[in-house]
Scaffold this motif. Sequence first.
Motif, PDB file in Angstrom:
ATOM      1  N   GLY A  78      -2.542  15.831 -13.397  1.00 37.41           N
ATOM      2  CA  GLY A  78      -2.933  17.068 -14.099  1.00 37.41           C
ATOM      3  C   GLY A  78      -4.348  17.497 -13.729  1.00 37.41           C
ATOM      4  O   GLY A  78      -4.619  18.698 -13.557  1.00 37.41           O
ATOM      5  N   ILE A  79      -5.249  16.505 -13.599  1.00 36.08           N
ATOM      6  CA  ILE A  79      -6.643  16.847 -13.252  1.00 36.08           C
ATOM      7  C   ILE A  79      -6.701  17.474 -11.860  1.00 36.08           C
ATOM      8  O   ILE A  79      -7.442  18.438 -11.629  1.00 36.08           O
ATOM      9  N   CYS A  80      -5.893  16.937 -10.942  1.00 30.81           N
ATOM     10  CA  CYS A  80      -5.878  17.519  -9.583  1.00 30.81           C
ATOM     11  C   CYS A  80      -5.451  18.983  -9.638  1.00 30.81           C
ATOM     12  O   CYS A  80      -6.076  19.851  -9.016  1.00 30.81           O
ATOM     13  N   ALA A  81      -4.381  19.242 -10.379  1.00 29.90           N
ATOM     14  CA  ALA A  81      -3.901  20.628 -10.481  1.00 29.90           C
ATOM     15  C   ALA A  81      -4.976  21.502 -11.145  1.00 29.90           C
ATOM     16  O   ALA A  81      -5.230  22.637 -10.708  1.00 29.90           O
ATOM     17  N   ALA A  82      -5.639  20.954 -12.181  1.00 26.66           N
ATOM     18  CA  ALA A  82      -6.667  21.732 -12.892  1.00 26.66           C
ATOM     19  C   ALA A  82      -7.850  22.036 -11.969  1.00 26.66           C
ATOM     20  O   ALA A  82      -8.358  23.164 -11.947  1.00 26.66           O
ATOM     21  N   ILE A  83      -8.274  21.045 -11.187  1.00 29.72           N
ATOM     22  CA  ILE A  83      -9.408  21.252 -10.271  1.00 29.72           C
ATOM     23  C   ILE A  83      -9.060  22.319  -9.230  1.00 29.72           C
ATOM     24  O   ILE A  83      -9.854  23.213  -8.933  1.00 29.72           O
ATOM     25  N   MET A  84      -7.843  22.231  -8.698  1.00 32.27           N
ATOM     26  CA  MET A  84      -7.442  23.206  -7.677  1.00 32.27           C
ATOM     27  C   MET A  84      -7.403  24.619  -8.251  1.00 32.27           C
ATOM     28  O   MET A  84      -7.815  25.584  -7.611  1.00 32.27           O
ATOM     29  N   TYR A  87     -11.397  25.584  -9.492  1.00 26.90           N
ATOM     30  CA  TYR A  87     -12.438  25.767  -8.462  1.00 26.90           C
ATOM     31  C   TYR A  87     -11.893  26.322  -7.145  1.00 26.90           C
ATOM     32  O   TYR A  87     -12.671  26.565  -6.222  1.00 26.90           O
ATOM     33  N   LYS A  88     -10.568  26.440  -7.044  1.00 20.44           N
ATOM     34  CA  LYS A  88      -9.954  26.871  -5.757  1.00 20.44           C
ATOM     35  C   LYS A  88     -10.412  25.944  -4.625  1.00 20.44           C
ATOM     36  O   LYS A  88     -10.819  26.393  -3.544  1.00 20.44           O
ATOM     37  N   VAL A  89     -10.369  24.674  -4.890  1.00 19.29           N
ATOM     38  CA  VAL A  89     -10.724  23.671  -3.885  1.00 19.29           C
ATOM     39  C   VAL A  89      -9.592  22.658  -3.841  1.00 19.29           C
ATOM     40  O   VAL A  89      -8.876  22.493  -4.839  1.00 19.29           O
ATOM     41  N   ASP A  90      -9.396  22.002  -2.706  1.00 24.10           N
ATOM     42  CA  ASP A  90      -8.318  21.012  -2.636  1.00 24.10           C
ATOM     43  C   ASP A  90      -8.663  19.764  -3.435  1.00 24.10           C
ATOM     44  O   ASP A  90      -9.839  19.390  -3.554  1.00 24.10           O
ATOM     45  N   ALA A  91      -7.621  19.134  -3.957  1.00 24.94           N
ATOM     46  CA  ALA A  91      -7.810  17.888  -4.714  1.00 24.94           C
ATOM     47  C   ALA A  91      -6.933  16.808  -4.086  1.00 24.94           C
ATOM     48  O   ALA A  91      -5.841  17.094  -3.592  1.00 24.94           O
ATOM     49  N   VAL A  92      -7.441  15.591  -4.090  1.00 26.84           N
ATOM     50  CA  VAL A  92      -6.707  14.469  -3.497  1.00 26.84           C
ATOM     51  C   VAL A  92      -6.500  13.390  -4.559  1.00 26.84           C
ATOM     52  O   VAL A  92      -7.443  12.670  -4.907  1.00 26.84           O
ATOM     53  N   GLU A 106       7.985   7.980  -7.158  1.00 25.69           N
ATOM     54  CA  GLU A 106       8.694   9.130  -6.582  1.00 25.69           C
ATOM     55  C   GLU A 106       8.551  10.351  -7.497  1.00 25.69           C
ATOM     56  O   GLU A 106       8.296  11.465  -7.033  1.00 25.69           O
ATOM     57  N   ASP A 107       8.691  10.124  -8.798  1.00 26.40           N
ATOM     58  CA  ASP A 107       8.564  11.246  -9.740  1.00 26.40           C
ATOM     59  C   ASP A 107       7.158  11.861  -9.673  1.00 26.40           C
ATOM     60  O   ASP A 107       7.006  13.090  -9.708  1.00 26.40           O
ATOM     61  N   ALA A 108       6.144  10.991  -9.584  1.00 25.32           N
ATOM     62  CA  ALA A 108       4.758  11.506  -9.507  1.00 25.32           C
ATOM     63  C   ALA A 108       4.568  12.321  -8.230  1.00 25.32           C
ATOM     64  O   ALA A 108       3.931  13.382  -8.239  1.00 25.32           O
ATOM     65  N   LEU A 109       5.154  11.845  -7.134  1.00 27.30           N
ATOM     66  CA  LEU A 109       5.028  12.577  -5.861  1.00 27.30           C
ATOM     67  C   LEU A 109       5.753  13.923  -5.925  1.00 27.30           C
ATOM     68  O   LEU A 109       5.272  14.928  -5.391  1.00 27.30           O
ATOM     69  N   ILE A 110       6.891  13.939  -6.608  1.00 25.14           N
ATOM     70  CA  ILE A 110       7.631  15.208  -6.766  1.00 25.14           C
ATOM     71  C   ILE A 110       6.788  16.186  -7.600  1.00 25.14           C
ATOM     72  O   ILE A 110       6.663  17.364  -7.269  1.00 25.14           O
ATOM     73  N   ASP A 111       6.176  15.669  -8.679  1.00 24.94           N
ATOM     74  CA  ASP A 111       5.285  16.521  -9.494  1.00 24.94           C
ATOM     75  C   ASP A 111       4.183  17.116  -8.614  1.00 24.94           C
ATOM     76  O   ASP A 111       3.902  18.320  -8.670  1.00 24.94           O
ATOM     77  N   LEU A 112       3.544  16.262  -7.819  1.00 25.35           N
ATOM     78  CA  LEU A 112       2.437  16.726  -6.974  1.00 25.35           C
ATOM     79  C   LEU A 112       2.917  17.798  -6.002  1.00 25.35           C
ATOM     80  O   LEU A 112       2.261  18.824  -5.815  1.00 25.35           O
ATOM     81  N   ASN A 113       4.070  17.539  -5.408  1.00 20.81           N
ATOM     82  CA  ASN A 113       4.613  18.494  -4.436  1.00 20.81           C
ATOM     83  C   ASN A 113       4.857  19.852  -5.094  1.00 20.81           C
ATOM     84  O   ASN A 113       4.479  20.897  -4.560  1.00 20.81           O
ATOM     85  N   PHE A 114       5.453  19.830  -6.290  1.00 18.01           N
ATOM     86  CA  PHE A 114       5.736  21.086  -6.992  1.00 18.01           C
ATOM     87  C   PHE A 114       4.449  21.808  -7.397  1.00 18.01           C
ATOM     88  O   PHE A 114       4.414  23.026  -7.511  1.00 18.01           O
ATOM     89  N   LEU A 115       3.398  21.018  -7.641  1.00 21.18           N
ATOM     90  CA  LEU A 115       2.123  21.624  -8.046  1.00 21.18           C
ATOM     91  C   LEU A 115       1.316  22.137  -6.849  1.00 21.18           C
ATOM     92  O   LEU A 115       0.233  22.693  -7.006  1.00 21.18           O
ATOM     93  N   GLY A 116       1.822  21.872  -5.650  1.00 22.69           N
ATOM     94  CA  GLY A 116       1.105  22.335  -4.451  1.00 22.69           C
ATOM     95  C   GLY A 116      -0.014  21.401  -4.025  1.00 22.69           C
ATOM     96  O   GLY A 116      -0.922  21.802  -3.297  1.00 22.69           O
TER      97      GLY A 116
END
Length: 317
Positions: A78-84, A87-92, A106-116
């Motif tokens: 969630g923090i990665c999505a919020a930062i992106m 701030y319009k900056v990439d998050a890792v 796998e579920d976490a990776l799917i979430d990340l993928n859907f969040l961009g």
Amino acid sequence: MKITAHLAKATDTLLSFEVLPPLKGKSISSIYDHLDPLMEFKPSWVNVTYHRSESMFKKKTDGTFEKVEVRKRPGTVGICAAIMNHYKVDAVPHIICGGFNMRETEDALIDLNFLGVHNVLALRGDAPKNEASFDAEPGGHNYAIDLLKQITNLNAGIYLDEDILNGGKTDFCIGVAGYPEKHFEAPNPEIDLRYLKEKVDAGAHYIMTQMFFDNQKFFAFVDACRKAGINVPIIPGLKPLTSKKQLSVLPRVFHVDIPSTLSNDIMKCKSDAECEQVGTEWLIEQSKELRKFGVPVLHYYTLGKPKVIRNVVEQVF
Ligand code: FAD
């Protein structure tokens, strides 16, 4: 944008930061308060660490204790999505094996993928506090390379569930950890390097290092990597030393040496403010030398010290 794309289009040394999720109960604004003073330097991306749950003993009303699993710093995805978004900056996000089985991963990776979020740093994680050695969860991974292979499989559209045919492909850019002073469990640097090469050969796009305070160790590590045929970018991870206590904490927790010039100067300090000054100057010199050496990125572990990092970055960039 992927880290590899940032690196490919860079014309000068890039800058990136790393933050920890706040303790459970705190709001996302604590992350923004932490990052706000740093964002004017236009980092290429921000890493967010991942934290497994810890066992704790909680006192019950009848006076007995029960063992409970507590995750003190949740929220990485969630923090990665919020930062992106903010701030319009990439998050890792850092993704770890410890404490998770493959399906949860796998579920976490799917979430990340859907969040961009298309970047991840794939790590094993450490043993839980109070446990002597790392043990995988039932159905989890033993080593970072196994997690990495799960991610490259997903990039090829291969899911854990074999019934999923023609699965949507993810497109993760994957970083892995490297240790200029050797991972503490490895019997020697050569074996550690062999396992690092396996991670790169299995598809890691770049290496991010453990903190170090002696640049010569980083230079020797890069040289050893290149001689071993590891040709991906190697990003130095940097942290300021800001108190006398850290002279013993950092070697114990992170298995790094503190050069005697730095430890002697810290020992002479009469206050934390003086230590902070010494640590800041050391990190400025370290960063300038690394920049001259031609590192692709200077990656700063900000860990509660955004002002120190700000002072360093102001002098280096
Ligand atoms: P691995 O690459 O799996 O290596 C672990 C050990 O096993 C090494 O000694 C290696 O030599 C050995 N090894 C590797 N492969 C094999 C094999 N196939 N067979 C036998 N031995 C093998 N921890 C967190 O919990 N959360 C974080 O967010 C986090 N972020 C980090 C960021 C960076 C840049 C770094 C450097 C570390 C981070 N860590 C984090 C700590 C990390 O999880 C620990 O250092 C952990 O002990 C090792 O992780 P790894 O990914 O290097 O493991």
